[in-house]
Design an enzyme around this catalytic site. Structure first.
Site, short mmCIF file in Angstrom:
data_model
loop_
_atom_site.label_atom_id
_atom_site.label_comp_id
_atom_site.label_asym_id
_atom_site.label_seq_id
_atom_site.Cartn_x
_atom_site.Cartn_y
_atom_site.Cartn_z
N ARG A 7 0.80 -1.22 0.00
CA ARG A 7 0.00 0.00 0.00
C ARG A 7 0.84 1.27 0.00
O ARG A 7 1.74 1.43 0.82
CB ARG A 7 -0.95 0.01 1.20
CG ARG A 7 -2.13 0.98 1.02
CD ARG A 7 -2.90 1.17 2.30
NE ARG A 7 -3.49 -0.05 2.81
CZ ARG A 7 -4.72 -0.48 2.52
NH1 ARG A 7 -5.46 0.21 1.69
NH2 ARG A 7 -5.18 -1.57 3.07
N HIS B 245 4.50 -10.69 2.04
CA HIS B 245 5.12 -9.72 2.96
C HIS B 245 6.43 -10.26 3.54
O HIS B 245 7.10 -9.57 4.29
CB HIS B 245 4.12 -9.41 4.09
CG HIS B 245 4.52 -8.29 4.99
ND1 HIS B 245 4.92 -8.50 6.30
CD2 HIS B 245 4.57 -6.96 4.79
CE1 HIS B 245 5.20 -7.34 6.86
NE2 HIS B 245 5.00 -6.39 5.97
#
Length: 681
Positions: A400, A430
């Site tokens: 993001r 991640h």
């Protein structure tokens, strides 16, 4: 009624941002650094409204029946409490900003408005406005021929109520963000500045000369950024092009906050809210500037005054590596652990550079989540591909607010001959994982790096993170298994050494907590130590509560959100929670289960949040080397002993600075002092 052991996620996050604000208020912190914390508080809050409040608003619009699974609050109830708390915190932010700027005047820096300037300065500013700003601004009068303009996310506008000679009122709007002029305008008086938006607002009668000015204010709109990329993705589209289009769409989402710097008539505010389709509950009047990013320019003018800043610290050479020698043999000798920002990232950069140029290296595989805008890491991967190595890079395009940077790097990597993949449907990748495969004298060697933080040279100087480098074959084979699964758009479902979300982390953590519960019930010493950014996973929280009730001692160092309230009698009385908010952003994750011989220690990319444990690909690495295990234990104990930057959470969910009953200890400064000492020994 029994005492609550859960805290709402959003309210817990606001308590974290309050701790950031406390550093701005802390008179022991150097003055310019206090200004930085005020700016961080503001930018944190901007993102919170875009992502978290945006998500709650969406839930409410969909009927609002979804309840927080811990406190059972509805979206509406959460929003109401969030808005109430933000109002209070913003008053503190305005007050501390004003106090800091007032104190900076003693050091020759003045940020003025038109109540604080001389006639001569006023004349200079009028000329400056007319020559430098007026020619490039784009005013709009809202009417039948000119509809209400689209207000960009977090950009500043001057809004004015205009009255015609006939008494009719209209709205005038001027964008104040413009590359054609500087935001921080310097006056002829040394050290004196004014913000361009204040100039525009003051001289707005010069722009709308035919009208009587009834009211005016600076405003800023914050827009929702909560788009579910996976829900919108069309498989027939190129994924990179899809993400680029998604970024454009996000910029146009509905407003979730309106800020004003001047008090305006309620009817005018209602008109603005109508145009923006925003409820007036989401309107905030603030005293401080709407965007504090300019403070870094002011700080640059004061660098020659050292008492206004933290003592300069530079990442030090790791004592675990020998200079001037190849990195691969050193990792084969013994596992290595780097601790950022106290130690330099250079050994890892050398590792990648050597891999790119080593004739015996077959392949380099790596996950990239957030990288620097000028990344040596990506350059070394490009070098490796151009040198004929097999280079596989997973670039997470759903990181993001870093999507555009990642899209650009992915194109460069592809152009250089790297194989680039973009993650999995429904899961963000991640993990911080790098695997170098090398063939020497007929033997295949695996060199695995597993970290807690991004492959980003800039943040490695600002965030506390850990980086393990090992030649352990079993870990290397499991890392290869992770990359193979990612290449096949699958997730790993069976590992023995690593913990790999989404299928092999939460369950293994729960199992290790169960082992401690069993030991406690047998009367043995049982212990859990956790260091992370956030704790929201209810399954893990409930298991920790069960462990506390069984007599397991649990220490947690959690920087941000913590949805478990410690110290509640009969439930969480064996749990203590601390939060460290200091000079560097605490970002490392450490898991410790058990005591002495049966102790298991991991470093990880994952917080204990459901999004990490079940909706992302995350990797935790076991620490097998006894010296490294001891190093992490000592770090953890030091953080538990911090009595300067650590706040202790009480049984009501409130945080207080840990009392300095003994020698003052700032864990971050202590770790830096250790790093400097190791270099001189």
């Amino acid at each position: 009624m029994s005492q609550q052991v859960y805290m709402n996620r959003e309210l817990s996050w606001l308590k974290f941002n309050e701790r950031v604000l406390e550093e701005a208020e802390n008179k022991k912190v150097p003055l310019c650094e206090r200004l930085t914390f005020a700016s961080i508080y503001q930018s944190n809050l901007d993102e919170f409204f875009r992502v978290r409040v945006g998500s709650l608003v969406d839930q409410m619009l969909l009927g609002g029946k979804i309840r927080d699974n811990k406190t059972k609050m509805t979206a509406k109830e959460q929003i109401e409490e969030v808005l109430h708390q933000v109002m209070k915190l913003n008053r503190r932010k305005d007050a501390v900003y004003d106090a800091i700027m007032g104190q900076l005047e003693d050091y020759g820096v003045r940020l003025v408005d038109f109540r604080k300037i001389s006639k001569k300065e006023s004349e200079y500013l009028e000329k400056y406005f007319l020559s430098e700003i007026a020619p490039v601004i784009s005013p709009t009068i809202v009417g039948k021929r000119q509809p209400f303009p689209f207000l960009k996310n977090n950009e500043i506008y001057a809004v004015v109520v205009l009255q015609t000679k006939s008494g009719k009122e209209k709205l005038g709007i001027i964008p104040c963000s413009n590359t054609g002029f500087k935001r921080l305008v310097e006056l002829p008086t040394a050290g004196t500045y004014i913000l361009a938006e204040e100039l525009i607002l003051h001289y707005i009668p010069e722009v709308f000369k035919r009208y009587n000015i009834k009211a005016k204010s600076l405003i800023r709109v914050t827009r929702n950024a909560d788009i579910d990329a996976d829900a919108l993705y069309d498989e027939d589209l190129d994924y990179r092009d899809f993400m680029a289009e998604l970024i454009k769409r996000r910029k146009k989402l509905a407003p979730v906050r309106l800020e004003l710097t001047r008090e305006m008539d309620g009817e005018i505010v209602d008109v603005l809210c109508d145009y923006l389709e925003l409820d007036s509950d989401y309107v905030f009047q603030v005293q401080a500037p709407l965007d504090l990013s300019f403070v870094f320019e002011i700080q640059d003018t004061l660098r020659k005054t050292p008492e206004l800043f933290y003592e300069k610290r530079v990442p030090q050479k790791s004592s675990q590596f020998r200079d001037g020698e190849p990195v691969f043999p050193q990792i084969r000798e013994k596992d290595k652990l780097l601790s950022y920002p106290y130690e330099s990232m250079k050994p890892f950069l050398n590792f990648l550079r050597e891999a790119a140029n080593d004739k015996e290296v077959i392949s380099i595989k790596m996950t990239l989540y957030r990288v620097a805008k000028h990344s040596k890491i990506v350059e070394y991967l490009i070098d490796a591909a151009e040198n004929g190595k097999e280079v596989l890079v997973l670039v997470e395009l759903k990181a993001r607010f870093d999507e555009e940077n990642n899209i650009e790097w992915s194109r460069r990597l592809e152009d250089a001959g790297c194989r680039v993949i973009y993650g999995l449907d429904g899961y963000k990748v991640h993990s911080k994982l790098c695997l170098v495969t090398r063939k020497s004298e007929g033997q295949v060697e695996y060199y695995t790096q597993i970290g807690t933080g991004n492959y980003n040279e800039k943040t490695a100087r600002l965030y506390t993170d850990l980086s393990l480098m090992t030649a352990n074959v079993e870990i290397g084979l499991e890392a290869a298994k992770v990359f193979q699964a990612l290449s096949m758009e699958e997730t790993v479902d069976n590992v023995q050494h690593l913990l790999v979300a989404p299928r092999c982390l939460q369950n293994k953590v729960l199992s290790m907590i169960d082992e401690e519960i069993a030991c406690a019930k047998e009367g043995k010493e049982a212990y859990i130590g956790l260091k992370m950014n956030s704790l929201t996973d209810k399954k893990i929280i409930d298991k920790l509560i069960e462990a506390s009730q069984a007599g397991v001692k649990i220490d947690m160092v959690i920087r941000g959100i913590c949805c478990l309230i410690p110290g509640v009698k009969g439930k969480t009385e064996n749990i203590q929670v601390r939060s460290i908010v200091g000079r560097f952003l605490e970002h490392s994750r450490i898991y410790i289960f058990g005591t002495q011989e049966r102790e298991k220690v991991y470093i990880a990319s994952a917080d204990f949040m459901t999004r990490n444990t079940l909706r992302r690909v995350e990797v935790a690495a076991p620490i097998y080397d006894k010296d490294l295990k001891m190093q992490l234990e000592e770090m953890f104990i030091t953080m538990l002993s911090d009595n300067q930057k650590a706040r202790q959470e009480d049984s009501r969910g409130n945080y207080e600075i840990a009392e300095a009953q003994e020698t003052p200890l700032n864990s971050q400064e202590f770790f830096y002092e250790q790093a400097y000492m190791r270099v001189t020994i």
